[in-house]
Design a protein around this motif. Sequence first.
Motif, short mmCIF file in Angstrom:
data_model
loop_
_atom_site.label_atom_id
_atom_site.label_comp_id
_atom_site.label_asym_id
_atom_site.label_seq_id
_atom_site.Cartn_x
_atom_site.Cartn_y
_atom_site.Cartn_z
N SER A 78 0.83 -1.20 0.00
CA SER A 78 0.00 0.00 0.00
C SER A 78 0.87 1.25 0.00
CB SER A 78 -0.91 -0.01 1.24
OG SER A 78 -1.51 1.24 1.44
N LEU A 126 0.27 3.59 3.08
CA LEU A 126 0.92 3.13 4.32
C LEU A 126 2.41 3.46 4.31
CD1 LEU A 126 -0.83 -0.32 4.98
CD2 LEU A 126 -1.21 1.85 6.17
N SER A 133 4.28 5.92 6.98
CA SER A 133 5.53 5.55 7.66
C SER A 133 6.55 6.68 7.57
CB SER A 133 6.09 4.27 7.02
OG SER A 133 7.40 4.01 7.49
N LEU A 154 3.03 -1.98 9.63
CA LEU A 154 1.87 -1.36 8.98
C LEU A 154 1.26 -2.28 7.94
CD1 LEU A 154 3.23 2.28 8.51
CD2 LEU A 154 1.22 1.66 9.84
N GLY A 171 -2.52 -4.07 8.21
CA GLY A 171 -3.59 -3.72 7.28
C GLY A 171 -4.47 -4.88 6.88
N GLY A 224 -2.08 4.76 12.02
CA GLY A 224 -1.90 4.75 10.57
C GLY A 224 -3.00 3.98 9.87
N ILE A 225 -3.32 2.81 10.37
CA ILE A 225 -4.39 2.00 9.75
C ILE A 225 -5.73 2.72 9.88
CG2 ILE A 225 -5.62 -0.19 9.83
CD1 ILE A 225 -2.75 -0.38 8.76
N ILE A 256 -5.82 5.62 7.29
CA ILE A 256 -5.94 5.17 5.91
C ILE A 256 -7.33 4.58 5.67
CG2 ILE A 256 -4.99 3.67 4.13
CD1 ILE A 256 -3.17 6.01 5.04
#
Length: 442
Positions: free
Chosen positions: A167, A170, A174, A185, A189, A371-372, A375
Motif C-alpha cells: 500500500s 501506508l 511511515s 503497517l 492492514g 496509521g491504519i 488510511i
Amino acid sequence: MDFLIDYMFDPAGAAVVLFAVFFGLLTLGTPISIAIGVSSLLVGMVYLPTDVIFFVGAQKMFSGIDSFTLLAIPFFVLAGNIMNKGGIAIRLINLAKLLGGRMPGALAHTNVIANMLFGSISGSSIAAAAAVGGVMGPLQAKEGYDPRFSAAVNIASAPTGILIPPSGPLILFSLVSGGTSISALFMGGYGPGLLMGLSVMTVITVIAWRRGYRSEARTGFGEVLRTFWAALPSLLMVVVVIGGIAIGAFTATEGAAVAVLYSFLLSLLYRMASWREYIEALKSSAVTSCSILFLIAASGIMSYVMTIAGIPDIIAEGILSFDNPIVILLIMNISLLIIGFFMDLTPAVLIFTPIFLPIAQEIGVHPVHLGIMMIFNLGVGSMTPPVGSVLFVGCAVAGLRIDQVIRPILPFFFATSFALALVTYVPWFTMALPRFLGLMQP
C-alpha cells in the motif's frame, strides 16, 4: 492589514487563515499542490522575512522527497500499471467468481473479492476500481443487476486495496510519522482490509435476498483446479513481496522493485500486453509518481509553517481538553471523515499525520494503529463526493453520473463506517498480526 497580521500571530488565527486560503484556492480549481504551497508561503511570510521563507520553503521541498523509502511509491505504481495491462486482473476475477459463486448476489460478491485480490497486488484502489469494474459491470448487467448497485459495490470495495498490502499510503504514513515500521503497517492492514470487504459483502447479501439476485451455478472440480492454477502465479507475488518484507529479506523499496520485475515477467508469460502498452504503463507511472512526489514536496512547506506557527499544538490542546480517549478518537475520526469528503488521501495523510500523531501518542494509541485508522478513514472518504477519486473512477467505468450512485452507495458507507469504528476501538484487528509475527512489542 496590520490587524490581519496580528491575528495570524495567534496559532488559531494562523490555522484559520491557512486552511481558508487553502480551501479557497481549491474551490477556484487550483491544483492541490499549488494550493498547499501558496497558502503555506502566505502564512509563513508573517513569521519570517519573504526571502527567508522562500529559501527555507525550497529547502523543505527538497528534503521532503530526499528519502530512499519514497522510491517504493513509483515502483509499486509501475507494478500496478503493468498488472493492469498484463492479463492479471481477469485471472483474479475468475478466481473470485469461484470464491463468491455460491452466495446470493454472487457476481457482486465476486466484485468485492476481486477488488480485494487485485488491490492487494496492485496496491491501488483506483486501479482496482478501473480494472475490476470494467470487467464485472457488463457481467452483472447481463444477469439483471441494477447498474447503480453494481457501481456502488465496485466503488465501496475498491478502497480495500489501500489497506491490504502493498500500500502506497501506508508507506507514505511511515515516512511522515517519522519511520513507523512499514512491515508492521503492512501486516496490520490485513485485518481491517478484510473487515472492510466483509462489511460490504454483508450489505450485498441483504440487498441480494431482497432483489432476488441469484448465486452462480456449481463449478466442476476440473474448472476449479484450472482457475486456481491460472491465478496462482499472481497470488504468489503477494507471498514473495510481502513475505520478503515481513521477514526482513528486503526493504519495502526493494520489495517494490521485486514487484515490478515479477509483474513484468508474469505479463510476458501471459502474453497479454504489447510493447506499446508497456511504454504507456511507464508514461502513466511517471506522471502519477511525479504528481505524488510534488505533492509531498509542497506538503513539506506546510508542515514547517504549521510548526513555526504552533498550529499542531493548539489543535492538540483543544482535542485533548476532552480528557477521554473514546471521545478523542471519535473527534479524530469525524474530522478525518469530513476531511476525506473534500481532500484526496495523499495530501490528507501528509498534512494531518503530524497533527494527529502527537495526540494519539498522548492517549496511548500506537502509531501503527493510528496509521491504519487514518488510511481506513480516508479510504471511506475516497468513495464519497465531492472529491472521492474512487467514486469518480467507478462512475466513469460504469458510465453513470455521480448523482445516480450516491443513494445506492449510502448503505455501504454506513457499513464501512461501522467497520471503521470496530478498527478504531478494538485495536486487536490491527495489532494482532504484527505482534504475532514479532514485528511489534507485545
